[in-house]
Design an enzyme around this catalytic site. Sequence first.
Site, PDB file in Angstrom:
ATOM      1  N   HIS A  28       0.838  -1.192   0.000  1.00  0.00           N
ATOM      2  CA  HIS A  28       0.000   0.000   0.000  1.00  0.00           C
ATOM      3  C   HIS A  28       0.878   1.250   0.000  1.00  0.00           C
ATOM      4  O   HIS A  28       2.023   1.208   0.427  1.00  0.00           O
ATOM      5  CB  HIS A  28      -0.833   0.093   1.281  1.00  0.00           C
ATOM      6  CG  HIS A  28      -1.594  -1.126   1.665  1.00  0.00           C
ATOM      7  ND1 HIS A  28      -2.969  -1.203   1.569  1.00  0.00           N
ATOM      8  CD2 HIS A  28      -1.199  -2.319   2.188  1.00  0.00           C
ATOM      9  CE1 HIS A  28      -3.380  -2.375   2.001  1.00  0.00           C
ATOM     10  NE2 HIS A  28      -2.326  -3.072   2.385  1.00  0.00           N
ATOM     11  N   TYR A  29       0.299   2.383  -0.417  1.00  0.00           N
ATOM     12  CA  TYR A  29       0.855   3.653   0.028  1.00  0.00           C
ATOM     13  C   TYR A  29      -0.072   4.229   1.083  1.00  0.00           C
ATOM     14  O   TYR A  29      -1.268   3.893   1.145  1.00  0.00           O
ATOM     15  CB  TYR A  29       1.126   4.626  -1.112  1.00  0.00           C
ATOM     16  CG  TYR A  29      -0.043   5.188  -1.917  1.00  0.00           C
ATOM     17  CD1 TYR A  29      -1.246   5.610  -1.334  1.00  0.00           C
ATOM     18  CD2 TYR A  29       0.084   5.357  -3.296  1.00  0.00           C
ATOM     19  CE1 TYR A  29      -2.276   6.151  -2.087  1.00  0.00           C
ATOM     20  CE2 TYR A  29      -0.947   5.898  -4.058  1.00  0.00           C
ATOM     21  CZ  TYR A  29      -2.113   6.296  -3.446  1.00  0.00           C
ATOM     22  OH  TYR A  29      -3.137   6.835  -4.186  1.00  0.00           O
ATOM     23  N   THR A  30       0.464   5.114   1.919  1.00  0.00           N
ATOM     24  CA  THR A  30      -0.333   5.656   3.014  1.00  0.00           C
ATOM     25  C   THR A  30      -1.311   6.719   2.539  1.00  0.00           C
ATOM     26  O   THR A  30      -2.394   6.873   3.114  1.00  0.00           O
ATOM     27  CB  THR A  30       0.570   6.253   4.101  1.00  0.00           C
ATOM     28  OG1 THR A  30       1.452   7.217   3.496  1.00  0.00           O
ATOM     29  CG2 THR A  30       1.390   5.162   4.778  1.00  0.00           C
ATOM     30  N   GLU A  93       2.562  -1.002   4.651  1.00  0.00           N
ATOM     31  CA  GLU A  93       2.208   0.379   4.326  1.00  0.00           C
ATOM     32  C   GLU A  93       3.502   1.151   4.064  1.00  0.00           C
ATOM     33  O   GLU A  93       4.421   1.147   4.882  1.00  0.00           O
ATOM     34  CB  GLU A  93       1.444   1.034   5.479  1.00  0.00           C
ATOM     35  CG  GLU A  93       0.016   0.558   5.643  1.00  0.00           C
ATOM     36  CD  GLU A  93      -0.963   1.250   4.688  1.00  0.00           C
ATOM     37  OE1 GLU A  93      -0.516   2.134   3.921  1.00  0.00           O
ATOM     38  OE2 GLU A  93      -2.154   0.904   4.729  1.00  0.00           O
ATOM     39  N   HIS A 135      -2.676  -2.821  -3.365  1.00  0.00           N
ATOM     40  CA  HIS A 135      -4.028  -2.643  -2.833  1.00  0.00           C
ATOM     41  C   HIS A 135      -5.036  -2.472  -3.969  1.00  0.00           C
ATOM     42  O   HIS A 135      -6.171  -2.961  -3.905  1.00  0.00           O
ATOM     43  CB  HIS A 135      -4.049  -1.435  -1.906  1.00  0.00           C
ATOM     44  CG  HIS A 135      -5.189  -1.417  -0.947  1.00  0.00           C
ATOM     45  ND1 HIS A 135      -5.408  -0.372  -0.076  1.00  0.00           N
ATOM     46  CD2 HIS A 135      -6.188  -2.304  -0.699  1.00  0.00           C
ATOM     47  CE1 HIS A 135      -6.485  -0.627   0.657  1.00  0.00           C
ATOM     48  NE2 HIS A 135      -6.975  -1.783   0.293  1.00  0.00           N
ATOM     49  N   ASP A 145      -3.571   2.500  -4.853  1.00  0.00           N
ATOM     50  CA  ASP A 145      -2.204   2.370  -4.335  1.00  0.00           C
ATOM     51  C   ASP A 145      -1.634   0.973  -4.570  1.00  0.00           C
ATOM     52  O   ASP A 145      -2.383   0.003  -4.694  1.00  0.00           O
ATOM     53  CB  ASP A 145      -2.163   2.728  -2.845  1.00  0.00           C
ATOM     54  CG  ASP A 145      -3.148   1.953  -1.979  1.00  0.00           C
ATOM     55  OD1 ASP A 145      -4.330   1.849  -2.340  1.00  0.00           O
ATOM     56  OD2 ASP A 145      -2.732   1.451  -0.922  1.00  0.00           O
TER      57      ASP A 145
END
Length: 247
Positions: A28-30, A93, A135, A145
């Site tokens: 994921h990215y945040t 993350e 994700h 993401d």
Amino acid sequence: MNFRCDERLSPNFNERPEGCAADILLLHYTGMASAEAALDRLCDADAKVSAHYFVDESGRVTRMVPEHLRAWHAGVGRWAGESDINGRSIGIEIANGGHDFGSPPYPDVQMAAVEALCLDILSRHPIPPARVLGHSDIAPERKADPGEWFDWARLARVGVGLWVEPEPIVGGPSLAPGDRGDTVAEFQFLLASYGYGLEVLGHYDAATQDVVTAFQRHFRPAKVDGVADLSTVATLRRLVAAARISA
């Protein structure tokens, strides 16, 4: 583990389903303004969200949930017929502002830490290359993401995930929203056979467009438009073939 890993335990977890081993690695990215704010949220009991690991822009890795437990990072999603993605995945993350904050590049030191962390996880869990996912792959209708600028090819070069060189973008016939017929059904079948949660209906509907967009973000990032052009279809065919070999 050949990297530093700090620990800041999140209260947001539960037990994995009985007999369910981790067989997906989900990145994921945040999507937040700062790494500090993202880490605070992942450890906030009121937020009800977490991940197993967090990697900031400096490459610092923080463990928040032990791997044998079920972290709450995937939300509603689907892959290869399974809907409880949290129950069968390990989530990472990665601090990055994402699409809402200018799509900033992932620094080299951060990518190196992600590489090392993924390899460390894969040394303990026999996760197939085709089940190292973003994700957006498992929730294409609502997530984007880790983004089309994330360097999946770099990870694949060290043995993390599956990658084929995308076919060049050229002119020619394509499949697009509104199209119907056997060719659309065959294309949907290929996407579903790789793992995307898509029904084979023979109609290029909104769900198909979302899945194609997610596929392009991951595997053909030079042009992300949800249209199945010749490059997208050829890349998908090669990827499905590679997945069969690597399984």
